[in-house]
Scaffold this motif. Structure first.
Motif, PDB file in Angstrom:
ATOM      1  N   ARG A  69      51.748  -4.623  38.399  1.00  0.00           N
ATOM      2  CA  ARG A  69      51.953  -5.926  38.854  1.00  0.00           C
ATOM      3  C   ARG A  69      51.185  -6.835  38.401  1.00  0.00           C
ATOM      4  NH1 ARG A  69      50.802  -5.070  45.181  1.00  0.00           N
ATOM      5  NH2 ARG A  69      49.661  -3.242  44.542  1.00  0.00           N
ATOM      6  N   ALA A  70      50.968  -6.898  37.097  1.00  0.00           N
ATOM      7  CA  ALA A  70      50.186  -7.563  36.089  1.00  0.00           C
ATOM      8  C   ALA A  70      50.737  -9.116  36.225  1.00  0.00           C
ATOM      9  CB  ALA A  70      50.290  -7.222  34.660  1.00  0.00           C
ATOM     10  N   ASN A  71      49.865 -10.143  36.489  1.00  0.00           N
ATOM     11  CA  ASN A  71      49.979 -11.328  36.735  1.00  0.00           C
ATOM     12  C   ASN A  71      49.221 -12.480  35.849  1.00  0.00           C
ATOM     13  OD1 ASN A  71      47.733 -11.764  38.145  1.00  0.00           O
ATOM     14  ND2 ASN A  71      48.907 -10.481  40.004  1.00  0.00           N
ATOM     15  N   ASP A  72      48.285 -12.167  34.832  1.00  0.00           N
ATOM     16  CA  ASP A  72      47.634 -12.913  34.462  1.00  0.00           C
ATOM     17  C   ASP A  72      47.197 -12.340  33.000  1.00  0.00           C
ATOM     18  OD1 ASP A  72      44.619 -13.947  33.779  1.00  0.00           O
ATOM     19  OD2 ASP A  72      45.540 -15.555  34.945  1.00  0.00           O
ATOM     20  N   PHE A  73      47.455 -12.966  31.926  1.00  0.00           N
ATOM     21  CA  PHE A  73      47.101 -12.672  30.494  1.00  0.00           C
ATOM     22  C   PHE A  73      46.123 -13.576  29.813  1.00  0.00           C
ATOM     23  CE2 PHE A  73      51.259 -11.133  32.108  1.00  0.00           C
ATOM     24  CZ  PHE A  73      50.992  -9.728  32.075  1.00  0.00           C
ATOM     25  N   THR A  74      45.265 -13.189  29.100  1.00  0.00           N
ATOM     26  CA  THR A  74      44.382 -13.946  28.388  1.00  0.00           C
ATOM     27  C   THR A  74      43.829 -13.421  27.239  1.00  0.00           C
ATOM     28  OG1 THR A  74      43.760 -14.788  30.396  1.00  0.00           O
ATOM     29  CG2 THR A  74      42.348 -15.761  28.604  1.00  0.00           C
ATOM     30  N   VAL A  75      43.615 -13.986  26.062  1.00  0.00           N
ATOM     31  CA  VAL A  75      43.034 -13.554  24.811  1.00  0.00           C
ATOM     32  C   VAL A  75      41.704 -14.273  24.553  1.00  0.00           C
ATOM     33  CG1 VAL A  75      44.208 -15.101  23.263  1.00  0.00           C
ATOM     34  CG2 VAL A  75      42.990 -12.958  22.392  1.00  0.00           C
ATOM     35  N   PHE A  76      40.577 -13.524  24.518  1.00  0.00           N
ATOM     36  CA  PHE A  76      39.082 -14.114  24.242  1.00  0.00           C
ATOM     37  C   PHE A  76      38.554 -13.979  23.049  1.00  0.00           C
ATOM     38  CE2 PHE A  76      39.237 -13.933  28.985  1.00  0.00           C
ATOM     39  CZ  PHE A  76      38.782 -15.068  29.269  1.00  0.00           C
ATOM     40  N   LEU A  77      37.859 -15.012  22.329  1.00  0.00           N
ATOM     41  CA  LEU A  77      37.059 -14.614  21.116  1.00  0.00           C
ATOM     42  C   LEU A  77      35.720 -14.867  21.235  1.00  0.00           C
ATOM     43  CD1 LEU A  77      39.105 -16.928  18.642  1.00  0.00           C
ATOM     44  CD2 LEU A  77      39.430 -14.599  18.994  1.00  0.00           C
ATOM     45  N   PRO A  78      34.802 -14.040  20.928  1.00  0.00           N
ATOM     46  CA  PRO A  78      33.452 -14.153  21.043  1.00  0.00           C
ATOM     47  C   PRO A  78      32.968 -15.590  20.400  1.00  0.00           C
ATOM     48  CG  PRO A  78      33.593 -12.468  19.519  1.00  0.00           C
ATOM     49  CD  PRO A  78      35.030 -12.861  20.029  1.00  0.00           C
ATOM     50  N   TRP A  79      32.174 -16.169  21.086  1.00  0.00           N
ATOM     51  CA  TRP A  79      31.503 -17.380  20.612  1.00  0.00           C
ATOM     52  C   TRP A  79      29.821 -17.538  20.290  1.00  0.00           C
ATOM     53  CZ3 TRP A  79      33.475 -22.028  18.563  1.00  0.00           C
ATOM     54  CH2 TRP A  79      32.403 -23.146  18.257  1.00  0.00           C
ATOM     55  N   ALA A  80      29.272 -17.062  21.323  1.00  0.00           N
ATOM     56  CA  ALA A  80      27.974 -16.966  21.073  1.00  0.00           C
ATOM     57  C   ALA A  80      27.238 -15.666  21.771  1.00  0.00           C
ATOM     58  CB  ALA A  80      27.130 -17.841  21.714  1.00  0.00           C
ATOM     59  N   SER A  81      26.195 -15.012  21.409  1.00  0.00           N
ATOM     60  CA  SER A  81      25.674 -13.863  22.009  1.00  0.00           C
ATOM     61  C   SER A  81      24.135 -13.983  21.842  1.00  0.00           C
ATOM     62  CB  SER A  81      25.974 -12.677  21.474  1.00  0.00           C
ATOM     63  OG  SER A  81      25.430 -11.567  22.111  1.00  0.00           O
ATOM     64  N   GLU A  82      23.466 -14.179  22.883  1.00  0.00           N
ATOM     65  CA  GLU A  82      21.930 -14.189  22.894  1.00  0.00           C
ATOM     66  C   GLU A  82      21.145 -13.582  23.792  1.00  0.00           C
ATOM     67  OE1 GLU A  82      21.611 -18.475  23.869  1.00  0.00           O
ATOM     68  OE2 GLU A  82      22.689 -19.300  22.325  1.00  0.00           O
ATOM     69  N   TYR A  83      20.078 -12.868  23.367  1.00  0.00           N
ATOM     70  CA  TYR A  83      18.905 -12.295  24.209  1.00  0.00           C
ATOM     71  C   TYR A  83      18.091 -13.175  24.630  1.00  0.00           C
ATOM     72  CZ  TYR A  83      20.781  -8.054  21.900  1.00  0.00           C
ATOM     73  OH  TYR A  83      21.494  -6.847  21.405  1.00  0.00           O
ATOM     74  N   PRO A  84      17.981 -13.290  26.056  1.00  0.00           N
ATOM     75  CA  PRO A  84      16.982 -14.048  26.724  1.00  0.00           C
ATOM     76  C   PRO A  84      15.771 -13.709  26.231  1.00  0.00           C
ATOM     77  CG  PRO A  84      18.123 -12.558  28.264  1.00  0.00           C
ATOM     78  CD  PRO A  84      18.793 -12.422  27.116  1.00  0.00           C
ATOM     79  N   ALA A  85      14.643 -14.588  25.826  1.00  0.00           N
ATOM     80  CA  ALA A  85      13.170 -14.333  25.607  1.00  0.00           C
ATOM     81  C   ALA A  85      12.310 -13.772  26.647  1.00  0.00           C
ATOM     82  CB  ALA A  85      12.973 -15.402  24.888  1.00  0.00           C
ATOM     83  N   ASP A  86      12.713 -14.407  27.690  1.00  0.00           N
ATOM     84  CA  ASP A  86      11.791 -14.345  29.095  1.00  0.00           C
ATOM     85  C   ASP A  86      12.524 -14.622  30.488  1.00  0.00           C
ATOM     86  OD1 ASP A  86      11.585 -17.078  28.779  1.00  0.00           O
ATOM     87  OD2 ASP A  86       9.780 -17.120  27.771  1.00  0.00           O
ATOM     88  N   ARG A  87      11.994 -14.595  31.424  1.00  0.00           N
ATOM     89  CA  ARG A  87      12.357 -14.761  32.688  1.00  0.00           C
ATOM     90  C   ARG A  87      12.910 -16.288  32.807  1.00  0.00           C
ATOM     91  NH1 ARG A  87      15.398 -13.049  36.402  1.00  0.00           N
ATOM     92  NH2 ARG A  87      14.188 -11.099  36.283  1.00  0.00           N
ATOM     93  N   SER A  88      12.017 -17.173  32.343  1.00  0.00           N
ATOM     94  CA  SER A  88      12.591 -18.784  32.389  1.00  0.00           C
ATOM     95  C   SER A  88      13.822 -18.821  31.511  1.00  0.00           C
ATOM     96  CB  SER A  88      11.488 -19.455  31.529  1.00  0.00           C
ATOM     97  OG  SER A  88      11.461 -19.244  30.028  1.00  0.00           O
ATOM     98  N   ASP A  89      13.987 -18.233  30.404  1.00  0.00           N
ATOM     99  CA  ASP A  89      15.335 -18.165  29.879  1.00  0.00           C
ATOM    100  C   ASP A  89      16.540 -17.627  30.532  1.00  0.00           C
ATOM    101  OD1 ASP A  89      14.513 -19.282  27.414  1.00  0.00           O
ATOM    102  OD2 ASP A  89      14.681 -17.526  26.241  1.00  0.00           O
ATOM    103  N   ARG A  90      16.221 -16.427  31.471  1.00  0.00           N
ATOM    104  CA  ARG A  90      17.393 -15.989  32.164  1.00  0.00           C
ATOM    105  C   ARG A  90      17.508 -16.846  33.317  1.00  0.00           C
ATOM    106  NH1 ARG A  90      17.063  -9.635  33.172  1.00  0.00           N
ATOM    107  NH2 ARG A  90      18.675 -10.204  34.157  1.00  0.00           N
ATOM    108  N   ASP A  91      16.242 -17.555  33.849  1.00  0.00           N
ATOM    109  CA  ASP A  91      16.590 -18.543  34.971  1.00  0.00           C
ATOM    110  C   ASP A  91      17.669 -19.715  34.697  1.00  0.00           C
ATOM    111  OD1 ASP A  91      15.303 -16.942  36.669  1.00  0.00           O
ATOM    112  OD2 ASP A  91      13.516 -17.941  36.404  1.00  0.00           O
ATOM    113  N   LEU A  92      17.263 -20.167  33.286  1.00  0.00           N
ATOM    114  CA  LEU A  92      17.972 -21.413  32.767  1.00  0.00           C
ATOM    115  C   LEU A  92      19.294 -20.790  32.746  1.00  0.00           C
ATOM    116  CD1 LEU A  92      18.330 -24.123  31.905  1.00  0.00           C
ATOM    117  CD2 LEU A  92      17.521 -23.252  29.623  1.00  0.00           C
ATOM    118  N   TRP A  93      19.583 -19.968  32.166  1.00  0.00           N
ATOM    119  CA  TRP A  93      21.068 -19.447  32.147  1.00  0.00           C
ATOM    120  C   TRP A  93      21.931 -19.080  33.507  1.00  0.00           C
ATOM    121  CZ3 TRP A  93      24.708 -18.935  28.240  1.00  0.00           C
ATOM    122  CH2 TRP A  93      25.720 -18.158  28.397  1.00  0.00           C
TER     123      TRP A  93
END
Length: 215
Positions: free
Chosen positions: A90-114
Motif C-alpha cells: 500500500r505504498a502511496n508516497d515516493f521521493t528522491v533525496f540528494l544530500p546537500w550538507a552535513s555538519e558536526y555540531p561543535a558544542d551544545r550551542s550549535d545543537r540548540d541553534l539547529w
C-alpha cells in the motif's frame, strides 16, 4: 552523510527486508530525468544520472503504523517510499533525496541553534532559498520536529540491522514553476545508537509519481 556512519555485519539468515516495487539491496532504480530537468535552473535538485544502484536499505515504523522505506546509493542518494504496510503493498508516497550538507555540531550551542531551526516556520540553509514547513502546516510559529528510529541494512538477507539511527527531523518545501511543482528539504539530526557522532543533515528532494521511476 548516512553512509559514513554505517557499519557492515555479516549475517546469513531469513530475509528481514521487504522488496518494494521490485526495489531492494543489490538492484537498481531508474528515474525519469524529466522529473528534475523540466524545472531547469529553478530547482536546486541536480542529478547527473538516471540510474541508482541500491547498496543499503532503511526501515522506519511511524507512530501511526505506517512505514518509511529508504534505499541508499553509495554516494548517499535516497529513494524513499512511504507505505501503510510493512511489505509496501500500500505504498502511496515516493521521493528522491540528494544530500546537500552535513555538519558536526561543535558544542551544545550549535545543537540548540539547529534544534530551533527545525522548529521554525521556515528553513533557509546557506546557498539555498527559504523553504516553508510542510509537516503540520506553517500556521504555528514553532512546531516540535518528528523523532524516529531507522534500522539500516547492507545485506538484504540479514535478520537484524547493521545499524540503528535515531533521527529528529522536519520536512520543508517550496513551490516550483508557478506552483506546478514542489521541491522538498529534509532537515534532521542524526544520532547512531552505537556512536557519539552526531550530525546535522540537509537533503534536497523531489516527489515522484509511479510513472517517474522503474526497477
Amino acid at each position: 552523510m548516512f553512509g559514513k556512519l554505517f557499519g557492515k555485519k555479516d549475517n546469513a539468515a531469513r530475509p528481514a527486508l521487504p522488496v518494494i516495487r521490485n526495489v531492494t539491496i543489490g538492484r537498481t532504480v531508474v528515474l525519469d530525468p524529466l522529473t528534475w530537468r523540466r524545472f531547469g535552473a529553478e530547482t536546486k535538485f541536480v542529478l547527473d544520472r538516471d540510474t541508482l544502484e541500491i547498496t543499503a536499505q532503511g526501515l522506519i515504523q511511524l507512530n501511526d503504523g505506517a512505514f518509511v522505506h529508504r534505499f541508499y546509493t553509495d554516494d548517499e542518494i535516497v529513494f524513499q517510499v512511504v507505505s501503510d504496510d510493512r511489505e509496501g503493498q500500500r505504498a502511496n508516497d515516493f521521493t528522491v533525496f540528494l544530500p546537500w550538507a552535513s555538519e558536526y555540531p561543535a558544542d551544545r550551542s550549535d545543537r540548540d541553534l539547529w534544534s530551533a531551526r527545525l522548529r521554525a516556520r521556515t528553513f533557509q540553509p546557506e546557498g539555498l532559498p527559504a523553504y516553508t514547513r510542510l509537516w503540520f502546516g506553517d500556521e504555528a510559529e514553532q512546531q516540535d520536529p518528528v523523532t524516529l528510529w531507522e534500522d539500516v541494512y547492507y545485506d538484504r538477507d540479514a535478520e537484524t540491522p547493521a545499524r540503528r539511527l535515531f533521527q529528529t527531523t522536519m520536512l520543508f518545501h517550496r513551490d516550483l514553476a508557478g506552483g506546478d511543482g514542489r521541491e522538498l528539504l529534509l532537515a534532521l539530526t542524526l544520532e547512531p545508537e552505537d556512536s557519539k557522532d552526531v550530525t546535522n543533515e540537509t537533503m534536497i528532494g523531489l516527489p515522484l509519481s509511479v510513472g517517474e521511476f522503474r526497477a
